[in-house]
Design an enzyme around this catalytic site. Structure first.
Site, PDB file in Angstrom:
ATOM      1  N   ASP A 226       0.774  -1.161   0.163  1.00 29.04           N
ATOM      2  CA  ASP A 226      -0.005   0.254   0.009  1.00 29.04           C
ATOM      3  C   ASP A 226       0.839   1.186  -0.102  1.00 29.04           C
ATOM      4  O   ASP A 226       1.934   1.391   0.720  1.00 29.04           O
ATOM      5  CB  ASP A 226      -0.908   0.013   1.215  1.00 29.04           C
ATOM      6  CG  ASP A 226      -1.988   1.078   1.162  1.00 29.04           C
ATOM      7  OD1 ASP A 226      -2.809   0.785   0.388  1.00 29.04           O
ATOM      8  OD2 ASP A 226      -1.621   2.097   1.911  1.00 29.04           O
ATOM      9  N   ASN A 234      -2.281  12.752  -4.979  1.00 32.89           N
ATOM     10  CA  ASN A 234      -3.525  12.660  -5.841  1.00 32.89           C
ATOM     11  C   ASN A 234      -4.313  13.888  -5.632  1.00 32.89           C
ATOM     12  O   ASN A 234      -5.075  14.402  -6.609  1.00 32.89           O
ATOM     13  CB  ASN A 234      -4.001  11.412  -5.656  1.00 32.89           C
ATOM     14  CG  ASN A 234      -5.122  10.929  -6.798  1.00 32.89           C
ATOM     15  OD1 ASN A 234      -4.330  11.244  -8.055  1.00 32.89           O
ATOM     16  ND2 ASN A 234      -6.007  10.363  -6.638  1.00 32.89           N
ATOM     17  N   HIS A 239      -5.246  13.990 -10.423  1.00 35.20           N
ATOM     18  CA  HIS A 239      -5.475  12.623 -10.779  1.00 35.20           C
ATOM     19  C   HIS A 239      -4.334  12.304 -11.744  1.00 35.20           C
ATOM     20  O   HIS A 239      -3.871  11.249 -11.937  1.00 35.20           O
ATOM     21  CB  HIS A 239      -6.754  12.167 -11.169  1.00 35.20           C
ATOM     22  CG  HIS A 239      -7.876  12.177 -10.145  1.00 35.20           C
ATOM     23  ND1 HIS A 239      -7.693  11.304  -9.090  1.00 35.20           N
ATOM     24  CD2 HIS A 239      -8.845  12.920  -9.820  1.00 35.20           C
ATOM     25  CE1 HIS A 239      -8.667  11.601  -8.061  1.00 35.20           C
ATOM     26  NE2 HIS A 239      -9.455  12.425  -8.692  1.00 35.20           N
ATOM     27  N   ASP A 243      -1.841   9.278 -11.710  1.00 34.84           N
ATOM     28  CA  ASP A 243      -1.670   8.498 -12.584  1.00 34.84           C
ATOM     29  C   ASP A 243      -0.386   8.197 -12.849  1.00 34.84           C
ATOM     30  O   ASP A 243       0.072   7.005 -13.004  1.00 34.84           O
ATOM     31  CB  ASP A 243      -2.872   8.771 -13.888  1.00 34.84           C
ATOM     32  CG  ASP A 243      -4.093   8.728 -13.325  1.00 34.84           C
ATOM     33  OD1 ASP A 243      -4.438   8.039 -12.450  1.00 34.84           O
ATOM     34  OD2 ASP A 243      -4.780   8.875 -14.144  1.00 34.84           O
ATOM     35  N   ASP A 269      -4.426   2.439  -5.129  1.00 34.82           N
ATOM     36  CA  ASP A 269      -2.971   2.369  -4.838  1.00 34.82           C
ATOM     37  C   ASP A 269      -2.473   1.367  -3.999  1.00 34.82           C
ATOM     38  O   ASP A 269      -1.426   1.212  -3.309  1.00 34.82           O
ATOM     39  CB  ASP A 269      -2.441   3.665  -4.030  1.00 34.82           C
ATOM     40  CG  ASP A 269      -3.076   3.782  -2.851  1.00 34.82           C
ATOM     41  OD1 ASP A 269      -4.082   3.219  -2.709  1.00 34.82           O
ATOM     42  OD2 ASP A 269      -2.507   4.612  -1.825  1.00 34.82           O
TER      43      ASP A 269
END
Length: 355
Positions: A226, A234, A239, A243, A269
């Site tokens: 994680d 983010n 975003h 990404d 994620d």
């Protein structure tokens, strides 16, 4: 290639005309010559009209067949046995990117097939000739112009006096279908953003490893990963930047886990790695350490230096339920986060203090 139905119709009509002419000649000596000649002329005219109509219908059917075959990229082929003389319709020439009507040498044609497809074609063809049967297969070729294509081949062996004399069938260009199928399969098994395996493929692999574990002495391991700090990147930078970070993380994971059984993105994620058995008890910890190190390195993005981290939970894969293995790795993951993040933790069963 000749049109056998058309030739058969033409021969039949010719015989009928010949019979009528013979009847006309035989009737010349009879009194009712004029009446007979008139009747025969009427029959000849009617026969000629029917022939024209049938020829037009046959030509129309042939045009429809040719247009349909061309639209579907289906061509007809035949090979005489044992001299191996090939004959193709135009569509087969087009599939191979060869000039229509050009001479065909079977050895040269076989060189356009990929090595694997050529071996499979030779095997199936030999068996069909031996058994007087047929086959269907898909084959990959690289055409005379260097284009890579897939085609579906059907074949039937024709015999005379129980001896194979001809093998023939159809070749259909299925390149677009093959690409669409491959793309569909890819989307079903891989994460389109990162190129890693997706959750579906990961779950199938974990289930397979659990099932096989009962037959093995060594065990693989599940590493759940994680990202630490990803939500902040983010939320603050958008975003698109997030990404790009995920793509970089995936690249680093794939590099660090080259020897792993599978590397997957299983959530926003969240990532998972399955290690192979027989790599030693400490191998999962060594890999987890490498993952934490790799993902803690800064990410340069449009002049910014972004910093993420990773927490890793480790659980041994056993012959139990895949969901239980996942739960143990998840418990270890949250223990790593609770201990300060950017570190790894191996699941250890709690001590039994009841005794």
């Amino acid at each position: 290639m000749s049109n056998t139905p058309a030739r058969s119709v033409s021969s039949a009509k010719t015989r009928q005309l010949a019979d009528l002419v013979a009847e006309m000649i035989a009737s010349l000596g009879r009194r009712d010559d004029a009446e007979t000649a008139s009747r025969i002329k009427a029959e000849l005219d009617a026969m000629e009209s029917r022939i024209r109509q049938q020829a037009a219908a046959l030509a129309h059917s042939q045009r429809i067949f040719d247009q349909s075959a061309a639209a579907a990229r289906i061509g007809i082929w035949e090979c005489s046995l044992p001299d191996e003389t090939l004959r193709w319709t135009d569509v087969v020439y087009d599939i191979f990117d060869l000039p229509r009507g050009s001479p065909l040498d079977r050895n040269e044609i076989m060189s356009y097939y990929s090595a694997e497809s050529a071996r499979e074609l030779i095997r199936r063809r030999s068996r069909a000739v031996e058994e007087h049967s047929g086959f269907t297969m898909e084959a990959e070729i690289v055409t005379a112009k260097g284009n890579r294509r897939w085609m579906r081949i059907t074949a039937t062996v024709e015999c005379s006096d129980n001896e194979p004399v001809r093998i023939f069938g159809m070749k259909q260009d299925i390149t677009e279908q093959k690409l669409l199928l491959d793309q569909t399969r890819y989307l079903a098994e891989y994460d389109p953003m990162t190129g890693l395996a997706n959750r579906t493929q990961f779950q199938a692999k974990l289930a397979q490893m659990c099932k096989q574990q009962g037959e093995m002495t060594d065990a693989g391991a599940l590493l759940l990963i994680d990202l630490d700090g990803f939500k902040k990147v983010n939320d603050t930078l958008g975003h698109a930047v997030g990404d790009d970070c995920l793509k970089e993380v995936a690249h680093r994971l794939a590099h660090a886990c080259r020897a792993a059984e599978i590397v997957a993105r299983i959530g926003g994620d969240e990532f998972a790695v399955l290690t192979k058995p027989s790599q030693g008890r400490d191998a999962p910890e060594d890999l987890a350490h490498a993952i934490v190190e790799a993902l803690s390195q800064p990410i340069e993005h449009d002049g910014r230096t972004l910093r993420l981290g990773a927490s890793v939970g480790i659980a041994v894969v056993d012959a139990g339920l895949p969901s239980d293995v996942f739960k143990r790795a998840d418990i270890a993951l949250y223990a790593a986060k609770a201990a300060g993040r950017n570190r790894f933790q191996r699941f250890e069963p709690p001590n039994d203090l009841s005794a």
